[in-house]
Scaffold this active site. Structure first.
Site, PDB file in Angstrom:
ATOM      1  N   GLY A 124     -29.435 -36.202 -19.897  1.00 20.44           N
ATOM      2  CA  GLY A 124     -29.197 -35.209 -18.838  1.00 20.44           C
ATOM      3  C   GLY A 124     -29.052 -35.875 -17.489  1.00 20.44           C
ATOM      4  CG  ASN A 125     -26.986 -34.458 -14.535  1.00 24.10           C
ATOM      5  OD1 ASN A 125     -27.368 -33.574 -13.775  1.00 24.10           O
ATOM      6  ND2 ASN A 125     -25.961 -34.300 -15.368  1.00 24.10           N
ATOM      7  CE1 TYR A 126     -34.111 -37.752 -12.197  1.00 23.64           C
ATOM      8  CE2 TYR A 126     -32.183 -39.102 -11.729  1.00 23.64           C
ATOM      9  CZ  TYR A 126     -33.486 -38.991 -12.170  1.00 23.64           C
ATOM     10  OH  TYR A 126     -34.162 -40.086 -12.606  1.00 23.64           O
ATOM     11  CB  ALA A 164     -24.191 -32.926 -12.435  1.00 21.84           C
TER      12      ALA A 164
END
Ligand code: PMT
Length: 400
Positions: free
Chosen positions: A208-210, A276
């Site tokens: 995943g990402n932030y 994102a």
């Protein structure tokens, strides 16, 4: 017209404060979210308990909350608001507003507010007619505030003349009419993508990402507040859309986001791609939890995810607007321009995760908007809702 709007209702110490309760109810019934800020004198006329019960939010009066010591930020409040309505506005508060005397929460909030301000004076006829009051009201007009003139009639002093606060229904009408003019996306359908994507490794892990979704949700809220029907395709986030005209399609992976976007985009006037999206997914996610007790450290093979913005860019009709984001750590301008052209976007919003207060998770962002012509504009650090406003203003310039 006021559905989803953030309104600060400022209440000063005057007998007309009882009418603010009706005004508050009308705002709430119209679908607005209302934060009441009351002056110390205002509390002598109307209790915070009544106001907080109706607004569903604690009433703000002091800079600090007595029992917790927590600070009420007039700056955050000023940025949160779509409108500030001060009703009743007394001669004293009008004077403080005109002269920047920030000795209470209401006036400091007023001085920080970026939103339109409506002032509904209420006072005795001689106070209203006094040159000092009239000069201060004129100054407020010159600052761009909207003065809702008081009506004539019997006043609290039993004298008859001009000074009665305008009726709540009429104040509501003024605010509604103001926003009606700002409904520049009425009749439009806008798709927004937001949040991260999660790419499954096994049933308990993902790549995943932030992304928190804050930027994309702010865009969706702003589009809806400006009258659009919004389809928000959201990756996994912990925030919720508030405006009732936002239809949320929740997805997990980039492939799911792609499928949803391809489905929705043909019926849209515009799409703003703020998510994102993971560029890679796991080629073969494990159907069982990968165990630590393996002899060897597992190797995870990745495959490319579809580029959603590029796919929409390829199918874009004449007149449809496609807006992309570029999140860059290096060579921001060059990379953003390359994405703008390759994905056939109408403009791109460049931001950086390296800048304090910008990018992932923060409530603020600092962006540069780059057009197809190569022209660009840098914006200052501001609340994500205000960034959303700037992006939509640029989008409106390009909308047929
Ligand atoms: O959610 P927040 O915490 O508020 O953070 C906001 C944000 C930093 C996520 C947001 O401001 C932002 O920059 N979003 C885009 C992040 C990104 O993926 O940028 P990119 O440069 O990798 O992608 C370029 C564009 O292509 C983006 O519009 C992206 O949505 C789109 N894309 C990317 C990959 C892919 N497979 N499909 C896409 O559609």
């Amino acid at each position: 017209m006021l559905k989803g709007k953030h309104i600060i209702l400022g209440i000063c110490g005057g007998i007309a404060a009882y009418k603010s309760v009706y005004l508050l109810r009308l705002f709430i019934k119209a679908g607005a979210e209302v934060q009441v800020v009351i002056t110390p004198a205002g509390k002598e006329f109307i209790t915070p308990v009544t106001l907080s019960s109706l607004s569903g939010k604690p009433v703000i009066s002091e800079f600090f909350t007595a029992n917790t010591g927590s600070w009420n930020s007039h700056v955050d409040l000023g940025l949160w608001a779509d409108a500030m309505v001060i009703a009743p506005a007394t001669a004293s508060t009008i004077g403080k507003m005109a002269n920047g005397i920030a000795d209470n929460m209401l006036v400091t909030t007023y001085l920080s507010a970026k939103a339109p301000v409506f002032v509904a004076p209420a006072m005795d006829l001689d106070m209203f007619a006094h040159p000092s009051t009239q000069r201060n009201l004129q100054l407020l007009r010159e600052y761009g505030n909207h003065i809702i003139e008081p009506a004539s009639g019997e006043l609290a002093s039993h004298l008859v003349g001009k000074g009665r606060m305008e009726e709540p229904e009429n104040i509501l009408k003024v605010v509604e009419e103001f926003f009606a003019k700002g409904q520049d996306l009425a009749g439009r359908h806008v798709m927004v993508t937001a949040g991260p994507t999660h790419e499954k490794i096994d049933p308990v892990r993902f790549i995943g990402n932030y992304s928190s979704g804050k930027m994309g949700y702010a865009i969706a809220e702003e589009c809806a507040a400006r009258g659009a029907k919004v389809t928000l395709i959201s990756g996994p986030v912990s925030i919720r859309a508030k405006h009732t005209d936002i239809n949320v399609i929740s997805v997990e992976s980039a492939q799911e986001m792609h499928d949803a976007a391809m489905n929705v985009f043909p019926s849209c006037d515009a799409a703003i791609m703020c998510a994102a999206v993971a560029d890679y997914a796991v080629e073969t996610p494990s159907t069982h939890k990968i165990k630590r007790e393996h002899d060897e450290v597992p190797v995870i093979r990745l495959k490319k995810n579809p580029d959603i913005a590029a796919a929409l860019g390829a199918m874009k009709r004449d007149g449809q607007i496609l807006v992309g984001f570029a999140l860059e750590t290096d060579n921001g301008m060059a990379n953003a321009i390359e994405k703008l052209n390759r994905k056939n976007l109408d403009f791109i919003v460049l931001n950086s995760p390296n800048e304090p207060g910008a990018g992932f998770m923060t409530d603020t962002n600092r962006v540069t908007i780059i057009n197809r012509s190569g022209s660009s504009r840098e914006y200052g650090l501001k609340d994500k809702r205000l960034v959303a406003r700037d992006i939509i203003d640029v989008m409106m310039e390009k909308m047929p």
